[in-house]
Design a protein around this motif. Sequence first.
Motif, PDB file in Angstrom:
ATOM      1  N   LYS A   1      48.161  40.190  32.532  1.00  0.00           N
ATOM      2  CA  LYS A   1      47.653  39.202  33.484  1.00  0.00           C
ATOM      3  C   LYS A   1      48.562  39.071  34.685  1.00  0.00           C
ATOM      4  CE  LYS A   1      44.963  36.565  30.194  1.00  0.00           C
ATOM      5  NZ  LYS A   1      44.035  35.492  30.215  1.00  0.00           N
ATOM      6  N   ASN A   2      48.944  40.184  35.248  1.00  0.00           N
ATOM      7  CA  ASN A   2      49.692  40.163  36.498  1.00  0.00           C
ATOM      8  C   ASN A   2      49.544  41.513  37.175  1.00  0.00           C
ATOM      9  OD1 ASN A   2      52.014  41.966  35.717  1.00  0.00           O
ATOM     10  ND2 ASN A   2      52.252  40.375  34.166  1.00  0.00           N
ATOM     11  N   SER A   3      49.923  41.566  38.435  1.00  0.00           N
ATOM     12  CA  SER A   3      49.745  42.792  39.210  1.00  0.00           C
ATOM     13  C   SER A   3      50.898  43.764  39.062  1.00  0.00           C
ATOM     14  CB  SER A   3      49.591  42.437  40.692  1.00  0.00           C
ATOM     15  OG  SER A   3      50.836  41.989  41.215  1.00  0.00           O
ATOM     16  N   GLY A   4      52.044  43.270  38.588  1.00  0.00           N
ATOM     17  CA  GLY A   4      53.228  44.108  38.494  1.00  0.00           C
ATOM     18  C   GLY A   4      54.103  44.061  39.733  1.00  0.00           C
ATOM     19  N   PHE A   5      53.751  43.233  40.715  1.00  0.00           N
ATOM     20  CA  PHE A   5      54.542  43.141  41.940  1.00  0.00           C
ATOM     21  C   PHE A   5      55.924  42.573  41.663  1.00  0.00           C
ATOM     22  CE2 PHE A   5      55.766  40.594  45.755  1.00  0.00           C
ATOM     23  CZ  PHE A   5      55.993  41.652  46.621  1.00  0.00           C
ATOM     24  N   PHE A   6      55.989  41.533  40.829  1.00  0.00           N
ATOM     25  CA  PHE A   6      57.280  40.962  40.441  1.00  0.00           C
ATOM     26  C   PHE A   6      57.800  41.670  39.192  1.00  0.00           C
ATOM     27  CE2 PHE A   6      55.256  36.978  42.296  1.00  0.00           C
ATOM     28  CZ  PHE A   6      55.894  37.105  43.510  1.00  0.00           C
ATOM     29  N   ASN A   7      59.109  41.737  39.082  1.00  0.00           N
ATOM     30  CA  ASN A   7      59.712  42.331  37.891  1.00  0.00           C
ATOM     31  C   ASN A   7      59.576  41.423  36.684  1.00  0.00           C
ATOM     32  OD1 ASN A   7      60.601  44.637  39.285  1.00  0.00           O
ATOM     33  ND2 ASN A   7      62.449  43.582  39.986  1.00  0.00           N
ATOM     34  N   ASP A   8      59.576  40.117  36.923  1.00  0.00           N
ATOM     35  CA  ASP A   8      59.551  39.149  35.828  1.00  0.00           C
ATOM     36  C   ASP A   8      58.642  37.983  36.206  1.00  0.00           C
ATOM     37  OD1 ASP A   8      60.009  37.512  33.673  1.00  0.00           O
ATOM     38  OD2 ASP A   8      62.097  37.038  34.193  1.00  0.00           O
ATOM     39  N   TYR A   9      57.615  37.770  35.409  1.00  0.00           N
ATOM     40  CA  TYR A   9      56.671  36.683  35.674  1.00  0.00           C
ATOM     41  C   TYR A   9      56.919  35.471  34.772  1.00  0.00           C
ATOM     42  CZ  TYR A   9      53.725  39.653  38.610  1.00  0.00           C
ATOM     43  OH  TYR A   9      53.244  40.449  39.630  1.00  0.00           O
TER      44      TYR A   9
ATOM     45  N   TRP B   1      48.113  28.548  33.334  1.00  0.00           N
ATOM     46  CA  TRP B   1      48.264  28.758  34.772  1.00  0.00           C
ATOM     47  C   TRP B   1      47.800  30.144  35.206  1.00  0.00           C
ATOM     48  CZ3 TRP B   1      50.922  32.601  37.171  1.00  0.00           C
ATOM     49  CH2 TRP B   1      51.898  33.283  36.450  1.00  0.00           C
ATOM     50  N   ASN B   2      47.940  31.139  34.332  1.00  0.00           N
ATOM     51  CA  ASN B   2      47.531  32.491  34.731  1.00  0.00           C
ATOM     52  C   ASN B   2      46.063  32.713  34.364  1.00  0.00           C
ATOM     53  OD1 ASN B   2      48.173  32.343  32.030  1.00  0.00           O
ATOM     54  ND2 ASN B   2      49.060  34.374  31.908  1.00  0.00           N
ATOM     55  N   GLN B   3      45.202  32.028  35.096  1.00  0.00           N
ATOM     56  CA  GLN B   3      43.766  32.052  34.820  1.00  0.00           C
ATOM     57  C   GLN B   3      43.088  33.236  35.508  1.00  0.00           C
ATOM     58  OE1 GLN B   3      42.426  28.316  36.290  1.00  0.00           O
ATOM     59  NE2 GLN B   3      43.400  27.109  34.713  1.00  0.00           N
ATOM     60  N   PHE B   4      43.548  34.422  35.265  1.00  0.00           N
ATOM     61  CA  PHE B   4      42.949  35.566  35.936  1.00  0.00           C
ATOM     62  C   PHE B   4      43.315  36.865  35.225  1.00  0.00           C
ATOM     63  CE2 PHE B   4      47.100  34.858  37.832  1.00  0.00           C
ATOM     64  CZ  PHE B   4      47.657  36.124  37.839  1.00  0.00           C
ATOM     65  N   SER B   5      42.568  37.884  35.536  1.00  0.00           N
ATOM     66  CA  SER B   5      42.853  39.235  35.065  1.00  0.00           C
ATOM     67  C   SER B   5      42.747  40.179  36.254  1.00  0.00           C
ATOM     68  CB  SER B   5      41.843  39.666  33.991  1.00  0.00           C
ATOM     69  OG  SER B   5      41.883  38.804  32.879  1.00  0.00           O
ATOM     70  N   PRO B   6      43.663  41.125  36.381  1.00  0.00           N
ATOM     71  CA  PRO B   6      43.573  42.092  37.479  1.00  0.00           C
ATOM     72  C   PRO B   6      42.247  42.850  37.414  1.00  0.00           C
ATOM     73  CG  PRO B   6      45.715  42.211  36.420  1.00  0.00           C
ATOM     74  CD  PRO B   6      44.868  41.328  35.562  1.00  0.00           C
ATOM     75  N   ILE B   7      41.706  43.176  38.572  1.00  0.00           N
ATOM     76  CA  ILE B   7      40.451  43.901  38.631  1.00  0.00           C
ATOM     77  C   ILE B   7      40.518  44.860  39.822  1.00  0.00           C
ATOM     78  CG2 ILE B   7      39.236  42.272  40.132  1.00  0.00           C
ATOM     79  CD1 ILE B   7      36.763  42.679  38.335  1.00  0.00           C
TER      80      ILE B   7
ATOM     81  N   ASN C   1      32.988  35.910  40.522  1.00  0.00           N
ATOM     82  CA  ASN C   1      34.205  35.558  39.786  1.00  0.00           C
ATOM     83  C   ASN C   1      35.464  36.242  40.310  1.00  0.00           C
ATOM     84  OD1 ASN C   1      32.792  33.899  38.012  1.00  0.00           O
ATOM     85  ND2 ASN C   1      32.304  35.607  36.639  1.00  0.00           N
ATOM     86  N   VAL C   2      35.362  36.938  41.428  1.00  0.00           N
ATOM     87  CA  VAL C   2      36.519  37.665  41.951  1.00  0.00           C
ATOM     88  C   VAL C   2      37.142  36.889  43.114  1.00  0.00           C
ATOM     89  CG1 VAL C   2      37.336  39.813  42.982  1.00  0.00           C
ATOM     90  CG2 VAL C   2      35.532  39.877  41.243  1.00  0.00           C
ATOM     91  N   ARG C   3      38.465  36.827  43.101  1.00  0.00           N
ATOM     92  CA  ARG C   3      39.216  36.183  44.167  1.00  0.00           C
ATOM     93  C   ARG C   3      40.358  37.101  44.606  1.00  0.00           C
ATOM     94  NH1 ARG C   3      35.510  33.452  42.938  1.00  0.00           N
ATOM     95  NH2 ARG C   3      35.324  31.176  42.883  1.00  0.00           N
ATOM     96  N   ILE C   4      40.930  36.783  45.746  1.00  0.00           N
ATOM     97  CA  ILE C   4      42.124  37.490  46.212  1.00  0.00           C
ATOM     98  C   ILE C   4      43.360  36.765  45.685  1.00  0.00           C
ATOM     99  CG2 ILE C   4      43.537  38.005  48.244  1.00  0.00           C
ATOM    100  CD1 ILE C   4      41.217  39.941  47.776  1.00  0.00           C
ATOM    101  N   LEU C   5      44.316  37.540  45.208  1.00  0.00           N
ATOM    102  CA  LEU C   5      45.600  37.018  44.755  1.00  0.00           C
ATOM    103  C   LEU C   5      46.669  37.476  45.732  1.00  0.00           C
ATOM    104  CD1 LEU C   5      47.538  35.744  42.608  1.00  0.00           C
ATOM    105  CD2 LEU C   5      47.658  38.026  41.579  1.00  0.00           C
TER     106      LEU C   5
END
Length: 218
Positions: free
Chosen positions: A29-37, A137-143, A159-163
């Motif tokens: 449930k993250n994009s991988g942009f940060f090293n640690d979520y 808080w992480n109410q999303f899945s990468p798509i 159901n798609v938004r920009i993160l």
Amino acid sequence: MKLSTTFTVALIAFAFLINGCAGKSVAAKNSGFFNDYTQLKSSDGLSATKSFKEYEISKHKTVLISPAQVIATIPEAQQSDPQTMLYKKISEYVTEGYKSEIQKNSNFKVVDMKEQDTIVLESAISAVEVHFDDKKWNQFSPIAMDVTVTSYNSYADGNVRILGEKRIVDATTGESMFESMEIIKDEKIILDDETLKFENIKPALDKWIELTVKHFQN
């Protein structure tokens, strides 16, 4: 057992195996942009921040803006020419938007090279499927940031938004000073047809740029 029956049983077994594997390989449930979520904290379920010690943005006067990353979740080798052009346009639009709005609406000077007391703005844009019934808080899945076989229904259902994700880095030490992420909840990605166009996501990009610039007004 008849050949047709054998084939049917094999097909069902194959489908079961594929579905089982798919169920076990759920995307992180993250994009991988940060090293640690893990240390990102949220107050509203749609955004999260992490501030590092001794971080005061007012101590800095210049900002170097790195080109915005576009995390499409589609491997570069598999991207069509229109997709590649779309992601390039998004990156350029967001990057130039930062520069224009920060210079216009803050006391920061945008520079092309590191100077004394310069901070670096790094950021990423991606698409996510939101799950508003999830209370975490992480109410999303990468798509995929495009309409694919697997993403079409999520786009069609609204159901798609920009993160948007950003990181403020000390240009001298290279250390992260601040990290944040924000789901642009109120800007649905509305499709005109079965393709994703820049115009479909521009309102959400504008909102993300606006939110980012506010950080430099503190």
